[in-house]
Scaffold this active site. Structure first.
Site, mmCIF file in Angstrom:
data_model
loop_
_atom_site.group_PDB
_atom_site.id
_atom_site.type_symbol
_atom_site.label_atom_id
_atom_site.label_comp_id
_atom_site.label_asym_id
_atom_site.label_seq_id
_atom_site.Cartn_x
_atom_site.Cartn_y
_atom_site.Cartn_z
ATOM 1 N N ARG A 1 -3.187 -5.717 -2.294
ATOM 2 C CA ARG A 1 -3.963 -4.908 -2.410
ATOM 3 C C ARG A 1 -2.475 -3.964 -2.006
ATOM 4 O O ARG A 1 -1.611 -3.394 -2.539
ATOM 5 C CB ARG A 1 -4.744 -4.235 -2.648
ATOM 6 C CG ARG A 1 -5.810 -4.972 -3.061
ATOM 7 C CD ARG A 1 -7.404 -3.845 -3.366
ATOM 8 N NE ARG A 1 -7.614 -2.369 -3.301
ATOM 9 C CZ ARG A 1 -8.215 -2.176 -3.416
ATOM 10 N NH1 ARG A 1 -9.591 -2.971 -2.867
ATOM 11 N NH2 ARG A 1 -8.527 -0.957 -3.366
ATOM 12 N N CYS B 1 -8.722 2.871 3.272
ATOM 13 C CA CYS B 1 -9.170 1.473 2.745
ATOM 14 C C CYS B 1 -9.067 2.544 0.876
ATOM 15 O O CYS B 1 -8.018 2.752 0.997
ATOM 16 C CB CYS B 1 -10.202 1.248 2.627
ATOM 17 S SG CYS B 1 -11.720 2.438 2.573
#
Length: 276
Positions: free
Chosen positions: A177, A236
């Site tokens: 990611r 995050c």
């Protein structure tokens, strides 16, 4: 409980379960991608109350998930849990080391220092056959908690953009990611990362559902070249696992810590914020 740590062991908690000023909080979160509610566990640590940071202890006016609430909303909710300024708070979750650090960081941001995460959480507690009960408990009386919010604990995208050359952003998402080779699980988000940020997947800080040892955490941050005097910002997907990095950094001796509350839910959805 050892000095200069943010963790308690299962043995410590078991020995102190009936301490008058101890408050034990259980937390869990819905599936961050589907929003589906997870099943409740079949057993809990005795005298536990539920801390709901998704629908109660959050900013209901924000379009981002479980954003940090203001001082008044947080304090009023905490009082309903019977928590006082003198309370010793221990938080645990259903995965071992996942969303409990988020609650720990919220209390830290509100100026409460006697707050700890149960290392290994509920899974390890049950594995070790510690005492358990079938249900959570309601608060027996109203507390006298007075929050004192420190705005330095949570930063905005604007703050990151303005100080990108002086702070270090650590991204807790997976390497795929972070590099943009793996599609974002939430719809409508771009792939990539905040410019100059460093990837430290939160899973790298966990071992057998426990936070890694202090020496191992120190080695991880040293290998990344993170100096002790630098201001660290943790990001995050939505500001939850970033708090695992905040916990890990605190255990490793870092002092200047902040969480980017909007995280990739905000940054990845914006067309004006730069990405790499």
């Amino acid at each position: 409980m050892q000095p200069n740590t943010n963790l308690v062991t299962h043995d410590w908690l078991n020995e102190h379960l009936h301490q008058p000023n101890l408050v034990v909080l259980y937390t869990q979160m819905d599936n961050p991608v589907t929003g589906k509610q997870e099943d409740s566990p079949s057993a809990y640590i005795p005298n536990s109350q539920f801390f709901d940071f998704e629908t109660e202890f959050c900013d209901l006016g924000s379009d981002l998930p479980h954003s940090m609430p203001n001082e008044t909303r947080f304090s009023e909710g905490v009082k309903k849990l019977g928590i006082n300024d003198e309370s010793v708070i221990v938080i645990y979750d259903n995965k071992g080391m996942y969303c409990a650090p988020r609650v720990w960081w919220m209390f830290k941001a509100m100026g409460h220092q006697n707050v700890y995460v149960l290392d290994g959480g509920l899974p390890n507690w049950l594995q070790q056959k510690m005492p358990s009960v079938a249900n959570l408990i309601p608060a027996s009386k109203k507390g006298g908690f007075t929050g004192n919010y420190d705005s330095r604990c949570f930063v905005t995208a604007e703050t990151i953009i303005r100080h990108l050359d002086s702070l270090i952003v650590l991204d807790a998402r997976s390497e795929g990611r972070f590099k943009g080779t793996q599609q974002e699980p939430r719809k409508g988000l771009r792939s990539g990362h905040i410019p100059t940020s460093i990837n430290l997947p939160f899973t790298d800080c966990i071992e057998d559902m426990n936070l890694k040892s202090r020496d191992k955490l120190k080695a991880i941050f040293a290998e990344l070249g993170v100096a002790k005097d630098k201001e660290l910002v943790f990001s995050c997907g939505s500001g939850v696992t970033a708090c695992i990095l905040a916990l890990a950094a605190s255990e490793a001796g870092y002092k200047h810590l902040a969480v980017y509350d909007g995280s990739w839910c905000e940054w990845g959805a914006s067309s004006y914020l730069p990405i790499e």
